[in-house]
Design a protein around this motif. Structure first.
Motif: not given
Ligand code: GLY
Length: 390
Positions: A122-128
């Motif tokens: 989820f974090q990666r999907s948000l570019g975090l």
């Protein structure tokens, strides 16, 4: 300035801020910097959640599905933290314990590892910025982790602050610039459809054209506020522990969050040897009992991540209340009543959102256009009518 706690008959200020937690104090401080005369009213300044909190500045590791708007707000506030702290430290001469070593999230059993992997996706999907680590990499960062820790996730940008030092410094800054009244607000005075002042429980009265309600979970109970715009906040109880090292540094180098049998635990170290361990999340109204079972469960889960806590001294167990809102986002902005501004409902993120809230309140009250990308996320009018009935 009247003596603290005294009645204030006949006082007049531009703004009355109801509530002297981190949010109310920071908003008041910013308002005085913009030339407004301000009274801050609170029977017990810098207490409650501002005192109990862990001080995590952790938008990346707190992110939850469906809370992308809150994430954006948290990232913006975190971005403002270094200059906010530098300014506060300059104004007061006090260090407020900002730590910038990042946050490590760890997991033990297979179910917890799956939860951690989901969080990472989820974090990666948000570019975090968050990296998965092996158990060996986790232990290189934190040698005292339990051997049961099988993997981790490092969020370099999630930090922490000593919220007690922060609240004390804000209080000192406000005491030098505004009128601090150690009393409760009995009612907001409204006449002809606009705010005219606030009456105090002790019998005093302060006239003003703007009231900012920053009373955390008590924000819903202030008399005089028309029912249809009353902020929909509720108390969400959290029990939280403070431990202390007896000898030299046995503490982790950064904040550690654990997922333990599906439950979440966090351990936040301070430079002075304190370790904050939290927190329960309970819908119990304004109950402040610390349950023995809560202490046991917090210590059990903290120990599953960091066994060395067995050697620390348990110095405090307290309960406080997060101001929960219907969508977990705060309510910051004007209401359908002219002169009434809200800054409440910060739920799990009051300390994180302090700088951005203070800036938004200062913009709104002084008639400066707030950043629409931020103000639209937090407008109280998402829950209430644009204008109250006459
Ligand atoms: N922000 C952490 C908590 O509310 O427990």
């Amino acid at each position: 300035m009247p003596a603290k706690g005294a009645d204030v008959p006949g006082e007049n200020r531009d703004v009355v801020v109801v509530g002297a937690g981190a949010i109310g104090l920071a908003a008041a401080w910013r308002l005085t910097q913009r030339g407004r005369s301000v009274a801050v009213v609170d029977p017990s300044p810098a207490s409650a959640a501002s005192h109990a909190a862990a001080g995590m500045l952790a938008p990346v590791t707190e992110v939850r599905y469906g809370e992308e708007a809150l994430l954006a707000l948290g990232i913006e506030s975190l971005h403002r933290y270094p200059s906010f702290v530098a300014e506060l430290q300059h104004a007061t001469g006090h260090d407020v314990g900002l730590r910038t070593e990042g946050t490590l999230v760890v997991a033990t059993d297979a179910g917890d590892r799956a939860m951690l992997a989901d969080l990472h996706d989820f974090q990666r999907s948000l570019g975090l910025d968050a990296n998965l680590l092996t158990s060996r990499e986790c232990r290189e960062l934190e040698p005292d982790l339990s051997p049961d820790v099988r993997c981790g996730l490092l969020a370099r940008s999630d930090h922490s602050i000593d919220n007690r030092k922060l609240a004390a410094a804000l209080l000192e800054a406000v005491e030098g610039a505004a009128m601090l009244v150690r009393d409760g607000v009995a009612a907001v005075e409204v006449e002809a459809g606009e705010v005219r002042g606030a009456t105090l429980l002790g019998g005093g009265r302060i006239t003003c054209t703007t009231v900012v309600i920053a009373a955390g979970p008590w924000s819903a109970g202030i008399e005089g506020v028309p029912e249809e715009i009353r902020p929909r906040v509720r108390p969400v109880k959290g029990e939280i522990l403070r431990l202390r090292t007896r000898g030299p540094a046995d503490l982790p180098n950064r904040s550690i969050r654990g997922i333990v049998n599906g439950r979440e635990i966090y351990l936040v170290p301070r430079c002075d040897g304190e370790l904050v361990v939290g927190a329960t999340v309970e819908e119990m109204g304004f109950d402040t009992t610390v349950r023995a079972g809560a202490v046991r469960e917090l210590l059990r889960d903290a120990r599953a991540v960091l066994p060395v806590i067995d050697e620390l001294e348990l110095v405090e167990a307290i309960a406080a209340h997060r101001p929960g809102s219907p969508d977990n986002r705060p309510m910051i902005g004007t209401t359908g009543l002219r002169g009434l501004v809200l800054a409440t409902g910060h739920y799990r993120n009051g300390i994180l959102l302090t700088p951005v809230t203070a800036d938004l309140v200062a913009d709104i009250v002084t008639g400066t256009e707030p950043d629409p990308a931020l103000s639209s996320l937090v407008s109280p009018q998402r829950f209430s009518p644009v204008a109250v009935r006459a």
